[in-house]
Design a protein around this motif. Structure first.
Motif, PDB file in Angstrom:
ATOM      1  N   ALA A   1      -4.997   2.735 -11.724  1.00 22.22           N
ATOM      2  CA  ALA A   1      -4.345   4.030 -11.515  1.00 22.22           C
ATOM      3  C   ALA A   1      -3.039   3.828 -10.758  1.00 22.22           C
ATOM      4  O   ALA A   1      -3.042   3.194  -9.695  1.00 22.22           O
ATOM      5  CB  ALA A   1      -5.276   4.949 -10.720  1.00 22.22           C
ATOM      6  N   PRO A   2      -1.905   4.316 -11.286  1.00 19.07           N
ATOM      7  CA  PRO A   2      -0.629   4.081 -10.611  1.00 19.07           C
ATOM      8  C   PRO A   2      -0.621   4.634  -9.184  1.00 19.07           C
ATOM      9  O   PRO A   2      -1.041   5.760  -8.935  1.00 19.07           O
ATOM     10  CB  PRO A   2       0.381   4.821 -11.494  1.00 19.07           C
ATOM     11  CG  PRO A   2      -0.264   4.887 -12.837  1.00 19.07           C
ATOM     12  CD  PRO A   2      -1.744   5.042 -12.552  1.00 19.07           C
TER      13      PRO A   2
ATOM     14  N   ASP B   1       0.875  -1.173   0.000  1.00 17.11           N
ATOM     15  CA  ASP B   1       0.000   0.000   0.000  1.00 17.11           C
ATOM     16  C   ASP B   1       0.916   1.228   0.000  1.00 17.11           C
ATOM     17  O   ASP B   1       2.145   1.096  -0.008  1.00 17.11           O
ATOM     18  CB  ASP B   1      -0.976   0.004   1.169  1.00 17.11           C
ATOM     19  CG  ASP B   1      -0.306   0.016   2.538  1.00 17.11           C
ATOM     20  OD1 ASP B   1       0.771   0.632   2.683  1.00 17.11           O
ATOM     21  OD2 ASP B   1      -0.850  -0.578   3.480  1.00 17.11           O
ATOM     22  N   ASN B   2       0.338   2.414   0.002  1.00 19.76           N
ATOM     23  CA  ASN B   2       1.160   3.623  -0.124  1.00 19.76           C
ATOM     24  C   ASN B   2       2.102   3.824   1.058  1.00 19.76           C
ATOM     25  O   ASN B   2       3.127   4.498   0.923  1.00 19.76           O
ATOM     26  CB  ASN B   2       0.273   4.854  -0.302  1.00 19.76           C
ATOM     27  CG  ASN B   2      -0.275   4.965  -1.709  1.00 19.76           C
ATOM     28  OD1 ASN B   2       0.381   4.577  -2.671  1.00 19.76           O
ATOM     29  ND2 ASN B   2      -1.496   5.476  -1.830  1.00 19.76           N
ATOM     30  N   ASP B   3       1.772   3.269   2.205  1.00 22.57           N
ATOM     31  CA  ASP B   3       2.645   3.393   3.372  1.00 22.57           C
ATOM     32  C   ASP B   3       3.621   2.228   3.493  1.00 22.57           C
ATOM     33  O   ASP B   3       4.443   2.206   4.404  1.00 22.57           O
ATOM     34  CB  ASP B   3       1.799   3.477   4.650  1.00 22.57           C
ATOM     35  CG  ASP B   3       0.930   4.725   4.681  1.00 22.57           C
ATOM     36  OD1 ASP B   3       1.386   5.774   4.181  1.00 22.57           O
ATOM     37  OD2 ASP B   3      -0.203   4.644   5.195  1.00 22.57           O
TER      38      ASP B   3
ATOM     39  N   GLY C   1      -8.378  -0.792  -7.468  1.00 26.43           N
ATOM     40  CA  GLY C   1      -8.086  -0.031  -8.678  1.00 26.43           C
ATOM     41  C   GLY C   1      -6.778   0.727  -8.658  1.00 26.43           C
ATOM     42  O   GLY C   1      -6.443   1.398  -9.639  1.00 26.43           O
ATOM     43  N   ILE C   2      -6.013   0.637  -7.564  1.00 24.67           N
ATOM     44  CA  ILE C   2      -4.718   1.312  -7.453  1.00 24.67           C
ATOM     45  C   ILE C   2      -3.626   0.297  -7.769  1.00 24.67           C
ATOM     46  O   ILE C   2      -3.558  -0.765  -7.146  1.00 24.67           O
ATOM     47  CB  ILE C   2      -4.506   1.902  -6.045  1.00 24.67           C
ATOM     48  CG1 ILE C   2      -5.652   2.860  -5.706  1.00 24.67           C
ATOM     49  CG2 ILE C   2      -3.158   2.600  -5.963  1.00 24.67           C
ATOM     50  CD1 ILE C   2      -5.768   4.040  -6.643  1.00 24.67           C
TER      51      ILE C   2
ATOM     52  N   PRO D   1       0.832   6.335  -5.871  1.00 21.93           N
ATOM     53  CA  PRO D   1       1.842   7.399  -5.713  1.00 21.93           C
ATOM     54  C   PRO D   1       3.225   6.858  -5.380  1.00 21.93           C
ATOM     55  O   PRO D   1       4.237   7.411  -5.794  1.00 21.93           O
ATOM     56  CB  PRO D   1       1.279   8.248  -4.574  1.00 21.93           C
ATOM     57  CG  PRO D   1      -0.190   7.987  -4.579  1.00 21.93           C
ATOM     58  CD  PRO D   1      -0.339   6.564  -5.006  1.00 21.93           C
ATOM     59  N   GLN D   2       3.265   5.773  -4.600  1.00 23.69           N
ATOM     60  CA  GLN D   2       4.528   5.145  -4.243  1.00 23.69           C
ATOM     61  C   GLN D   2       4.627   3.803  -4.982  1.00 23.69           C
ATOM     62  O   GLN D   2       3.890   2.880  -4.686  1.00 23.69           O
ATOM     63  CB  GLN D   2       4.612   4.917  -2.732  1.00 23.69           C
ATOM     64  CG  GLN D   2       4.537   6.184  -1.896  1.00 23.69           C
ATOM     65  CD  GLN D   2       5.734   7.073  -2.117  1.00 23.69           C
ATOM     66  OE1 GLN D   2       6.853   6.597  -2.332  1.00 23.69           O
ATOM     67  NE2 GLN D   2       5.520   8.374  -2.085  1.00 23.69           N
ATOM     68  N   GLN D   3       5.533   3.723  -5.944  1.00 29.97           N
ATOM     69  CA  GLN D   3       5.711   2.500  -6.713  1.00 29.97           C
ATOM     70  C   GLN D   3       6.863   1.683  -6.125  1.00 29.97           C
ATOM     71  O   GLN D   3       7.939   2.218  -5.839  1.00 29.97           O
ATOM     72  CB  GLN D   3       6.005   2.820  -8.179  1.00 29.97           C
ATOM     73  CG  GLN D   3       4.796   3.322  -8.951  1.00 29.97           C
ATOM     74  CD  GLN D   3       3.749   2.228  -9.149  1.00 29.97           C
ATOM     75  OE1 GLN D   3       4.051   1.132  -9.604  1.00 29.97           O
ATOM     76  NE2 GLN D   3       2.499   2.554  -8.802  1.00 29.97           N
ATOM     77  N   PRO D   4       6.683   0.388  -5.931  1.00 30.38           N
ATOM     78  CA  PRO D   4       7.771  -0.447  -5.423  1.00 30.38           C
ATOM     79  C   PRO D   4       8.964  -0.470  -6.369  1.00 30.38           C
ATOM     80  O   PRO D   4       8.805  -0.361  -7.589  1.00 30.38           O
ATOM     81  CB  PRO D   4       7.129  -1.840  -5.318  1.00 30.38           C
ATOM     82  CG  PRO D   4       5.648  -1.590  -5.283  1.00 30.38           C
ATOM     83  CD  PRO D   4       5.423  -0.372  -6.116  1.00 30.38           C
ATOM     84  N   ASP D   5      10.140  -0.610  -5.797  1.00 29.64           N
ATOM     85  CA  ASP D   5      11.369  -0.793  -6.585  1.00 29.64           C
ATOM     86  C   ASP D   5      11.494  -2.284  -6.852  1.00 29.64           C
ATOM     87  O   ASP D   5      12.200  -3.013  -6.135  1.00 29.64           O
ATOM     88  CB  ASP D   5      12.562  -0.258  -5.798  1.00 29.64           C
ATOM     89  CG  ASP D   5      13.871  -0.346  -6.574  1.00 29.64           C
ATOM     90  OD1 ASP D   5      13.889  -0.988  -7.653  1.00 29.64           O
ATOM     91  OD2 ASP D   5      14.877   0.210  -6.108  1.00 29.64           O
ATOM     92  N   TRP D   6      10.832  -2.762  -7.875  1.00 33.16           N
ATOM     93  CA  TRP D   6      10.766  -4.197  -8.133  1.00 33.16           C
ATOM     94  C   TRP D   6      12.126  -4.838  -8.399  1.00 33.16           C
ATOM     95  O   TRP D   6      12.392  -5.939  -7.894  1.00 33.16           O
ATOM     96  CB  TRP D   6       9.788  -4.489  -9.257  1.00 33.16           C
ATOM     97  CG  TRP D   6       8.358  -4.271  -8.867  1.00 33.16           C
ATOM     98  CD1 TRP D   6       7.528  -3.261  -9.263  1.00 33.16           C
ATOM     99  CD2 TRP D   6       7.579  -5.073  -7.965  1.00 33.16           C
ATOM    100  NE1 TRP D   6       6.288  -3.386  -8.672  1.00 33.16           N
ATOM    101  CE2 TRP D   6       6.289  -4.492  -7.877  1.00 33.16           C
ATOM    102  CE3 TRP D   6       7.852  -6.229  -7.228  1.00 33.16           C
ATOM    103  CZ2 TRP D   6       5.283  -5.030  -7.081  1.00 33.16           C
ATOM    104  CZ3 TRP D   6       6.849  -6.771  -6.440  1.00 33.16           C
ATOM    105  CH2 TRP D   6       5.588  -6.178  -6.367  1.00 33.16           C
TER     106      TRP D   6
END
Length: 280
Positions: free
Chosen positions: A74-75, A38-40, A65-66, A77-82
């Protein structure tokens, strides 16, 4: 009772039981950890490999939907560094969660919509090899429409896992009977032990797991050990070391995933648990 001999304290009995179980049983086999993006909590970091974990079960790629994979929603705000995550020793194998919802009732209300998003996710390129897929609509016998999932599961990529729990406490045999009536034979089962929500004691959860393995085979069934407990003020807290040791001791060498690594299994817990899980 001899009045000159002081009674054993509950804490002493708990520690004694843990030591006795550890002395006569194989050490717990922690193969992986679960992560709920999640974003956190978009950049998981930890030392779970020191407990033996080498697999990462990602709860979902898209939730409500995120998207945490940059597409099919919808992307976030914080995308993981895969690439960084895939290089971690605790993520040498990654089971990719598909589309889900935070609210279980909402997920169950429209699994067909989650199927559409999940097929989109499965078609995406990614910077790591996928070892399996997970459809994050959790299943238990109180969900009367659950058998309708069978047709949807057939359309998803394989190997595919679902998670199963039993809050009604119908028992291991009844749970296995119910699953055998409708779950496709090529779908893996992740059994949630229920210990974290006080649905059952670890020894009872172990009995469920043994029955499921007998019915479905060892390769098809794994256990999710809930590493949390209800918090006094609401929500959940990490399980204490004593709680976690007693829980894991009951499972012998069952293949376990800790739920949930980033939130509930800190580096301090890993350091203190390491000797118990992987003795010298």
């Amino acid at each position: 009772m001899n009045p000159l001999v002081p009674p054993l304290r509950p804490r002493f009995l708990s520690v004694l039981l843990t030591l006795l179980l550890g002395a006569c049983a194989a050490p717990p086999q922690i193969v992986g950890t679960v992560w709920q993006p999640d974003n956190d909590n978009a950049q998981p970091r930890g030392q779970w490999h020191r407990l033996g974990a080498h697999e990462l079960l990602v709860q979902w790629s898209v939730v409500d939907g995120i998207s945490f994979v940059g597409a099919c929603g919808a992307p976030a705000p914080q995308q993981p560094d895969w690439p960084r995550i895939a290089a971690e020793p605790w993520a040498q194998e990654i089971i990719v969660g598909l589309a889900g919802r935070f609210d279980e009732r909402a997920a169950r209300a429209d699994p067909a919509a989650l199927l559409t998003a999940s097929l989109c996710i499965a078609a995406l390129p990614r910077p790591f090899k996928v070892s399996g897929w997970y459809f994050p609509v959790e299943i238990d016998p109180s969900w009367q429409e659950a058998p309708q999932l069978a047709a949807l599961l057939e359309r998803l990529p394989k190997p595919l896992w679902v998670s199963v729990y039993d809050n009604s406490n119908i028992g291991g045999n009844a749970l296995a009977d119910w699953l055998q009536r409708w779950l496709p034979e090529d779908i893996g089962i992740l059994f949630q032990d229920g210990v974290g929500v006080y649905a059952r004691e670890p020894r009872v959860a172990a009995g469920y797991f043994r029955i499921l393995r007998e019915r479905f085979g060892q390769q098809r069934v794994r256990m999710i050990a809930e590493a949390f407990r209800p918090a006094a003020a609401g929500g959940f807290r990490p399980a204490t070391l004593d709680e976690l040791e007693r829980q894991l001791a009951a499972y012998g060498d069952f293949p376990l995933y800790l739920f949930e690594g980033p939130r509930y299994v800190s580096e301090d817990t890993v350091a203190r648990l390491q000797r118990f899980v992987r003795p010298d």
